[in-house]
Enzyme design. Structure first.
Site, PDB file in Angstrom:
ATOM      1  CG  ASP A 479      -2.302   0.593   0.905  1.00 12.09           C
ATOM      2  OD1 ASP A 479      -2.413   1.363  -0.064  1.00 12.09           O
ATOM      3  OD2 ASP A 479      -3.254   0.284   1.634  1.00 12.09           O
ATOM      4  CG  ASP A 549      -9.259   2.576  -0.794  1.00  9.96           C
ATOM      5  OD1 ASP A 549      -8.681   1.528  -1.133  1.00  9.96           O
ATOM      6  OD2 ASP A 549      -8.699   3.460  -0.113  1.00  9.96           O
TER       7      ASP A 549
END
Length: 739
Positions: A479, A549
């Site tokens: 990430d 997301d």
């Protein structure tokens, strides 16, 4: 029979002749280079002034077609010189150039004039390396060309070499410049924001310059380094399209310019904003690769070419050689984030793993919260040791449990970031991007480690190598949850510090390459709060990406539609999460969520502890069905039958595998209006002479629809849905198998 055999033999002879023709040629008489691949040709030559001039980019020409020597475009009045008007392959800023330059430099004596002429060349197997040199100074630029024989997609980049006695500062450096003749064009590019990525933006090309860029230190959610230019009235299935994608994960810029003569020029490479790279005597500097391609049959054919090229030539080929090295379809994953967020522990993760295994999941991934003093997003980043309170015996018991359940194990990491509340930052506050004496802007309570520093790079590689070596980890979800600010690098002299934009990304690539060398079976996902770092640069080193997301299944239809114009569904992770959805509070069925996600590489991210028996059974059945057809979905040819964009009440996609033996169709309803039925769906890409059996994955066809029919039937008559397929947020899916 004899006539058929004779035709087949003639076709094979033509193909053999075509394949025997070299992909790259140079005519010494006309000084013309020609590259041929797939259904495309690219032609450029040395004009009478010594400049490298583009001559043609389009459908494949006959081998008997020849070009005379390039002639520079004439001047227009006294305001637009011939140098400006001529479409050069790689123009230096000098000699009165007013369009976008490919290269701009400042010499040690303050001179900024750069005029590049042909010097020499070398033909390669599928391309050429062409050397340009300034008319007086010892600055050389080698242009690297390679064309894929199957798709006709070109790879272009440049190497800039300083043979001067003094340093030279590069202020702007493109990977390549492309040119199209005057015509009416539509520009396509991808825009968005966090949780709203992958919007296909289309606009008429008008005089002036359209800048598509990221200044954020990484690719960015807001725009993506891909473009497609359509001619005339072309659409999804018709008309000429020129497209390109820049393979760079740092700050980048693509300019699309319609000049004063209505020609179109596309220039892409490093973003020149806040950019400066000092090149010392004897040093060279490589640009990223800028890929470009041509398609004759609309945006759909352009994306299909790009998908197959990415799978064959861009994505990591982890193990083996030849066909055995091709990227495999992604494992169906379960990710624990929505179930536990930061509150991970051994018992809770084991319980989730048992539920995931019961669904038929292939890979269990534990997300954030397992390391350092990580209780929320305020602390712990940078301290990559296992939290002993949560995992008193380390990760091994959990990993062993996951393996015993028949899954492999993956882990979340964010290697490039640090919380100020961490042991690492307290020990090395100088390791972050910063300007001394200035504030350090935090986002998500974290700062960006300066990966360009050799000591930071060594630390990051060391802890990742140790983590993977000491644990049986098959996968890292990598990430990257903020963009840059205060991009200082005070280890270097002030004139050198702006090279941080290049060296950071090169270090990232270097770490990923070294991990692959040491752990060839390790797979990695590129995630940046969703689609903030998706490009053909990072995809050379990572196996999949996290597009957004936002996992709302209806929003994802549009996002996945936009994503697939530039990137293959092979890398497009698509999760099934809980309902009502956290962002939109929209309620949808498990079936709708599953089928939305099954259009890409499927994952489950819901809190399975809250699912009832019926939801678990539906998911298990659809995961099993997905496993049967996944190679067709993620590696086949994608056809967008009905677009979800522009408020469409319906949408549909179809994929066909490489030998046309199988096809998978997905259909979605947003909301039926005025008693309308789902439109008859005419399929694409099948063998018209073959017989295909229709099988429901979910949903019913209209009564009277044949169980078996020819490819011609399915493409010309089409598929009719049952009249009960009406309502809000409904989905269906079918497979067709050649008999």
């Amino acid at each position: 029979m004899l006539k058929t055999f004779s035709c087949l033999l003639a076709l094979m002879t033509v193909c053999a002749i075509a394949s025997a023709e070299p992909a790259a040629t140079f005519d010494p008489t006309s000084k013309v280079f020609r590259l041929d691949g797939g259904d495309a040709s690219y032609v450029f030559g040395v004009n009478s002034r010594g400049e490298l001039q583009q001559l043609y980019w389009g459908g494949r020409l006959a081998s008997s077609d020849h070009f005379p020597q390039a002639v520079p475009m004439p001047a227009r009045a006294s305001f637009d010189s011939s140098y400006t008007n001529t479409p050069q392959e790689y123009a230096g800023w000098g000699a009165g150039l007013f369009v976008e330059p490919a290269l701009k430099v400042t010499f040690a004596d303050g001179n900024r004039d750069l005029v590049l002429h042909y010097d020499s060349h070398t033909l390669t197997a599928n391309g050429a390396d062409v050397v340009l040199k300034d008319i007086k100074r010892n600055i050389l630029v080698t242009l690297h060309y390679a064309i894929d024989p199957d798709s006709g997609i070109l790879s272009r980049s440049a190497t800039i070499e300083n043979r001067e006695a003094q340093p030279v500062t590069i202020e702007q450096a493109a990977a390549a410049a492309w040119a199209l003749p005057p015509a009416h064009y539509t520009l396509n590019y991808l825009t968005g924001r966090w949780a709203g990525e992958w919007t296909l933006t289309q606009e008429k090309l008008d005089p002036g310059e359209r800048v598509i860029e990221s200044r954020r230190g990484s690719t960015g959610h807001q725009t993506n380094p891909w473009f497609a230019i359509q001619s005339g009235n072309s659409d999804e299935n018709h008309g000429e399209v020129w497209f390109g994608a820049l393979a760079w994960s740092g700050s980048w810029r693509i300019t699309v310019e319609q000049d004063q003569l209505d020609e179109v020029r596309v220039t892409g490479g490093f973003n020149p904003f806040d950019f400066g790279y000092v090149l010392h005597p004897g040093q060279s500097f490589d640009t990223p690769v800028f890929y470009g391609g041509y398609a004759a049959n609309g945006l759909g054919s352009a994306s299909r070419l790009l998908h197959h090229f990415e799978i064959a030539h861009v994505l990591p080929h982890r193990i083996g050689t030849g066909d055995s090295a091709a990227p495999k379809p992604r494992p169906v994953i379960y990710n624990s984030w929505e179930a536990t967020e930061f509150n991970v522990d051994e018992a809770g993760q084991m319980a989730l793993a048992e539920k995931a295994a019961a669904l038929g999941v292939d890979r269990f991934v534990m997300d954030d919260g397992w390391f350092g003093q990580r209780k929320d997003d305020h602390a712990g980043l940078g301290d990559w040791y296992v939290n002993q309170q949560k995992f008193p015996h380390g990760l091994k018991p959990l990993i062993d449990k996951v393996h015993a359940l028949g899954m492999d194990f993956g882990l979340w990491v964010e290697p490039e970031m640090v919380n100020p509340d961490s042991d690492l930052y307290r020990k090395h506050p100088d390791w972050v991007l910063n300007f001394p004496g200035r504030p350090r802007s935090e986002q998500r309570n974290q700062l960006v480690l300066n990966l360009a520093r050799p000591d930071v790079r060594a630390y990051v590689l060391s802890f990742l190598d140790k983590l993977v070596t000491e644990n049986d980890i098959a996968f890292l979800k990598w990430d990257y949850n903020r963009n840059w600010s205060e991009p200082g690098w005070d280890q270097l002299a002030p004139a050198e510090q702006k090279k941080v934009y290049v060296e950071f990304t090169r270090s990232l690539y270097g770490i990923l390459a070294e991990l692959e060398r040491k752990h060839p079976k390790l797979e990695i996902e590129s995630c940046s709060g969703g689609g903030g770092r998706v490009d053909l640069g990072i995809l050379k080193y990572t196996d999949e990406v996290w597009p957004s997301d936002n996992t709302d299944p209806f929003d994802r239809l549009t996002q996945q539609d936009g994503f697939t114009y530039a990137y293959t569904p092979q890398v497009m992770m698509a999760w099934v999460t809980d309902s009502p959805h956290g962002l939109n509070h929209r309620t949808t069925s498990v079936t709708y969520r599953m089928l939305s996600s099954m259009q890409g590489s499927l994952g489950i991210g819901a809190n399975l502890a809250k699912w009832n028996d019926d939801e678990m059974a539906t998911a298990k059945r659809l995961i099993a069905a997905y496993h049967q057809v996944q190679p067709t979905i993620v590696q086949g040819s994608l056809y967008r039958l009905i677009s979800p964009r522009n408020g469409s009440e319906f949408s549909a996609t179809q994929t066909v595998n490489h030998d046309k033996s199988q096809s998978v169709v997905f259909l979605f309803i947003h909301s039926t209006q005025e008693e309308r039925l789902f439109p008859r769906l005419k399929l694409n890409g099948l063998d018209p002479a073959a017989e295909y059996a229709l099988t429901s994955i979910e949903g019913k066809a209209q009564a009277g629809t044949p169980a078996t029919a020819s490819g011609a039937w399915w493409m010309n008559h089409g598929l009719d849905m049952d009249e009960e397929f009406r309502g809000d947020f409904l989905a269906a899916a079918f497979r067709l198998d050649r008999r």
